[in-house]
Design a protein around this motif. Structure first.
Motif, PDB file in Angstrom:
ATOM      1  N   MET A   3       0.832  -1.198   0.000  1.00 33.67           N
ATOM      2  CA  MET A   3       0.000   0.000   0.000  1.00 33.67           C
ATOM      3  C   MET A   3       0.868   1.250   0.000  1.00 33.67           C
ATOM      4  O   MET A   3       1.995   1.247   0.512  1.00 33.67           O
ATOM      5  N   ASN A   4       0.363   2.316  -0.577  1.00 34.87           N
ATOM      6  CA  ASN A   4       1.081   3.581  -0.636  1.00 34.87           C
ATOM      7  C   ASN A   4       1.359   4.083   0.783  1.00 34.87           C
ATOM      8  O   ASN A   4       0.433   4.265   1.568  1.00 34.87           O
ATOM      9  N   TYR A  60      -0.665   7.041   1.923  1.00 37.30           N
ATOM     10  CA  TYR A  60      -2.059   6.677   2.166  1.00 37.30           C
ATOM     11  C   TYR A  60      -2.203   6.002   3.530  1.00 37.30           C
ATOM     12  O   TYR A  60      -3.105   6.340   4.308  1.00 37.30           O
ATOM     13  N   VAL A  61      -1.298   5.082   3.822  1.00 36.22           N
ATOM     14  CA  VAL A  61      -1.329   4.393   5.112  1.00 36.22           C
ATOM     15  C   VAL A  61      -1.186   5.393   6.251  1.00 36.22           C
ATOM     16  O   VAL A  61      -1.892   5.324   7.265  1.00 36.22           O
TER      17      VAL A  61
END
Length: 257
Positions: free
Chosen positions: A114-115, A118-119
């Protein structure tokens, strides 16, 4: 290599009333564990959102599927449309129809993929995210790395004010952008029932992710605050009534308005 246990069943369900059943995926982490609402009508039923698509929703809900059913996408984030490809009739707002047909991102169940930005935004919002997105496997031999969000056939494109007719129940489409451009709610004025998707739920609201718009979200929250709801069945977390709706809207407006 994944050393996760095998789930006894992937979905759980609970009958909420004569015409509404809640389904959910207990082995999906809370952040991504969406509420899946089956709504029974005289002429057709609705499946409002479909979860992650890790296992077959149609198979799990087979006892509910005794007539024509339309899968509704309250919006096209991965945790809400993973099972839409299993249905022949799919409803979505015009601004997100292309994303339902052909997802821009294949998705992942791996935290490491996941980016990072973003996380971090999810953690700032109040979500704990320190492991992969599932805590068990749906069956022996499931390949977590082969997970992919699949496109779905779009048969019904809606916008503000459209009516979703079940024969004996009629839901008005409310365009509720802010969390995503094409977020919708289904509003049944006769019973004061709102299926709100992720426009509002009783948990940390996400307005700093891709596609979100805080200024627009503020307008949506002001609108929701004035809606004479009796019960809100949301995209995540427990259902609630008007008093809690006002509290949630006021808290958001105090922070962002």
């Amino acid at each position: 290599m994944t050393s996760l246990p095998i789930a006894e069943s992937w979905f759980e369900m609970k009958r909420i009333g004569d015409d509404v059943t809640l389904l959910w995926e207990p082995h999906v982490v809370p952040l991504m564990r969406c509420n899946i609402w089956h709504v029974r009508g005289r002429d057709r039923d609705l499946m409002i959102d479909t979860g992650m698509g890790v296992a077959s929703l149609r198979e799990a809900a087979v006892n509910l599927l005794d007539k024509k059913i339309t899968a509704v996408a309250t919006h096209t984030h991965i945790d809400h449309v993973g099972g839409h490809h299993e249905f022949d009739d799919n409803l979505v707002h015009e601004l997100e129809a292309d994303d339902l047909r052909a997802p821009r991102d294949r998705g992942t169940l791996r935290l490491a993929e996941m980016n990072p930005a973003y996380v971090e935004s999810l953690r700032r919002a109040g979500y704990e995210l320190d492991s992969d997105l599932i805590t068990a496997l749906p069956y022996e031999g499931y390949d977590i790395d082969a997970y992919e969000l699949k496109g779905a056939v779009v048969t019904e494109i809606v916008t503000e004010g459209d009516i979703v007719d079940l024969g004996d129940r009629h839901f008005e489409v409310l365009h509720l952008p802010g969390h995503s451009p094409g977020s919708i709610g289904l509003w049944e004025e006769a019973t004061g029932t709102l299926f709100s998707g992720d426009a509002i739920y009783d948990g940390p609201l996400l307005d700093e992710i891709e596609g979100a718009d805080i200024e627009v979200y503020v307008r949506t929250m002001k609108r929701l605050r004035e809606l004479p709801v009796r019960v809100v069945h949301a995209g995540h977390d427990p259902s609630f009534g008007r008093e809690r709706l006002v509290e949630l809207a006021d808290a958001y407006l105090a922070r962002r308005g």
